[in-house]
Write a protein that holds these residues in place. Structure first.
Motif, PDB file in Angstrom:
ATOM      1  N   UNK A 185       0.931  -1.079   0.129  1.00 18.45           N
ATOM      2  CA  UNK A 185      -0.083  -0.044  -0.144  1.00 18.45           C
ATOM      3  C   UNK A 185       0.934   1.335   0.067  1.00 18.45           C
ATOM      4  N   UNK A 186       1.935   1.178  -0.005  1.00 14.78           N
ATOM      5  CA  UNK A 186       3.110   2.553  -0.015  1.00 14.78           C
ATOM      6  C   UNK A 186       3.048   2.934  -1.259  1.00 14.78           C
ATOM      7  N   UNK A 187       3.356   2.238  -2.438  1.00  9.08           N
ATOM      8  CA  UNK A 187       3.455   2.681  -3.850  1.00  9.08           C
ATOM      9  C   UNK A 187       2.101   2.283  -4.571  1.00  9.08           C
ATOM     10  N   UNK A 188       1.579   3.404  -5.428  1.00  9.23           N
ATOM     11  CA  UNK A 188       0.378   3.042  -6.171  1.00  9.23           C
ATOM     12  C   UNK A 188       0.772   3.616  -7.509  1.00  9.23           C
ATOM     13  N   UNK A 189       0.626   2.660  -8.737  1.00  5.94           N
ATOM     14  CA  UNK A 189       0.911   2.923  -9.876  1.00  5.94           C
ATOM     15  C   UNK A 189      -0.254   3.513 -10.448  1.00  5.94           C
ATOM     16  N   UNK A 190      -0.206   4.815 -10.940  1.00  5.58           N
ATOM     17  CA  UNK A 190      -1.335   5.447 -11.505  1.00  5.58           C
ATOM     18  C   UNK A 190      -1.171   5.936 -13.090  1.00  5.58           C
ATOM     19  N   UNK A 191      -0.180   5.448 -13.488  1.00  7.72           N
ATOM     20  CA  UNK A 191       0.312   5.649 -14.887  1.00  7.72           C
ATOM     21  C   UNK A 191      -0.824   4.911 -15.897  1.00  7.72           C
ATOM     22  N   UNK A 192      -1.200   5.800 -17.019  1.00  4.60           N
ATOM     23  CA  UNK A 192      -2.165   5.505 -17.922  1.00  4.60           C
ATOM     24  C   UNK A 192      -1.391   5.246 -19.316  1.00  4.60           C
ATOM     25  N   UNK A 193      -2.098   4.804 -20.380  1.00 10.89           N
ATOM     26  CA  UNK A 193      -1.241   4.360 -21.556  1.00 10.89           C
ATOM     27  C   UNK A 193      -2.063   5.344 -22.677  1.00 10.89           C
ATOM     28  N   UNK A 194      -1.190   5.605 -23.803  1.00 12.16           N
ATOM     29  CA  UNK A 194      -1.566   6.166 -24.863  1.00 12.16           C
ATOM     30  C   UNK A 194      -0.892   5.244 -25.995  1.00 12.16           C
ATOM     31  N   UNK A 195      -1.582   5.339 -27.378  1.00 14.84           N
ATOM     32  CA  UNK A 195      -0.915   4.659 -28.424  1.00 14.84           C
ATOM     33  C   UNK A 195      -1.384   5.846 -29.630  1.00 14.84           C
ATOM     34  N   UNK A 196      -0.905   5.541 -30.862  1.00 16.99           N
ATOM     35  CA  UNK A 196      -1.409   6.175 -32.144  1.00 16.99           C
ATOM     36  C   UNK A 196      -2.783   6.115 -32.320  1.00 16.99           C
TER      37      UNK A 196
END
Length: 381
Positions: free
Chosen positions: A169-180
């Motif tokens: 619970x310390x680190x939460x990945x919030x990255x989202x993705x994009x493509x062409x």
């Protein structure tokens, strides 16, 4: 000028023109704007997203690794392509003595033309949250892409063991993705984001299927082309003839309800499933049905109860004999014949219960204990 072109005018090519007309990694959000997100991909191809990953490298420090991203500004400002070509180290502030807090790690663009902030640069920053008994994440700055949230426990410092990067619970990945534009988007923390146009596709790794945006919702792609819908994913059919798997049973949508699909045999045999009722024991049962739903059944039952004596008019008290297997009841209740080779009578097969009942017998004849009665019928499901 409302109509902007890229690399067309001999002079006057602005940074804003270049951004808004870019045709690179830009997943559409509307006719002018793109999604913000990280470009997917890893060196070994085993994971969806490797760019701009974060991991702790000291009690209060973490590394953000290289990668590429797109950050959408205001609709007419266009999208900013950003690349981090070297790993960088971030240092987090010590924890509050009493309460935890949540910090954000963001990729941020500062553009004086858009924000009048006096800078033209892109940075990776820590946005520090407020300590509280129940902390909430701070608001990210404008023109930024949130990468991770970090929960900093009370009293965290280099001398007390730090953030505790390995703790749950310390680190939460919030990255989202994009493509062409037009590419299939690998879903990563953005499964519920609405599509931009009917016919857009995304690969939902959480649900393990390709999805198509139909204008209102993401629909699992096999459902659109006649594939069998996965168990638990479809409550109402989209068209008559659609199939789904329902807890091990293949079902077909009739237009109003899901109906168990008949086994695909020209002639389907069955020898089990009939159940004798009180006063009778099952001797044998056999049935055949065609793909068109024509059924032939024969059942033999031995009397184990008291003798049955028919009156002079042959109308006996109804004698429930047995029930047929599930799925083998007739479309409508009808009468058939029954015999013990010495007498005969009328048996009724009920549509709603699949129960076979003896209702009449040869006048004054007896069905004694131990006698076997045979019922045969041909009907349509």
């Amino acid at each position: 000028m409302p109509v902007r072109s890229g690399w067309l005018l001999p002079t006057g090519q602005t940074r804003q023109n270049t951004r808004i007309t870019s045709l690179g990694a830009m997943t559409p959000a509307n006719p002018l704007a793109s999604r913000s997100g990280v470009l997917p991909g890893t060196y070994d191809g085993k994971f969806r997203v490797g760019g701009l990953w974060l991991s702790g490298n000291g009690p209060m420090t973490a590394t953000v690794y290289h990668g590429r991203a797109v950050i959408q500004g205001a609709t007419t400002d266009g999208a900013y392509p950003v690349a981090l070509d070297e790993d960088i180290t971030l240092t987090f502030g010590d924890g509050d003595p009493l309460n935890p807090r949540i910090d954000l790690v963001v990729l941020r663009v500062q553009d004086h033309d858009a924000d009048a902030g006096g800078k033209y640069e892109a940075t990776v920053e820590i946005v520090r949250g407020e300590a509280a008994a129940t902390p909430v994440a701070p608001t990210p700055p404008p023109l930024s892409l949130t990468l991770f949230s970090i929960r900093v426990k009370p009293g965290a410092s280099a001398g007390t063991g730090g953030v505790g990067w390995a703790d749950s619970g310390v680190v939460t990945d919030l990255r989202t993705t994009v493509v062409s534009a037009g590419g299939i988007l690998p879903v990563y923390n953005n499964a519920g984001t609405t599509g931009a146009y009917p016919g857009q596709y995304q690969d939902n790794d959480n649900s393990h299927y390709l999805q198509r945006w139909d204008g209102n919702a993401w629909v699992a792609y096999p459902k659109e082309i006649g594939g069998i819908a996965v168990n638990g994913t479809l409550s109402t059919g989209s068209y008559p003839g659609q199939f789904r798997e329902n807890n091990g049973v293949l079902q077909r949508w009739s237009g109003t309800a899901w109906v168990n699909y008949h086994a695909p045999y020209d002639i389907e045999p069955v020898f089990t499933g009939a159940t004798a009722l009180t006063g009778w024991s099952l001797g044998s049962f056999s049935g055949r049905r065609t793909r068109a739903g024509v059924v032939m059944v024969r059942v033999s039952l031995t009397r184990t109860g008291a003798n049955i004596t028919a009156p002079a008019n042959g109308s006996i008290a109804e004698q429930p004999l047995c029930t047929l297997p599930t799925g083998w009841s007739p479309a409508m209740t009808f009468d058939t014949t029954a015999t013990d080779t010495q007498g005969c009578g009328v048996g009724t097969i009920y549509a709603t219960t699949a129960q076979v009942t003896l209702r009449s017998w040869t006048p004054t004849a007896v069905i004694p204990t131990g006698r076997t009665v045979y019922v045969s019928a041909t009907y349509v499901l």
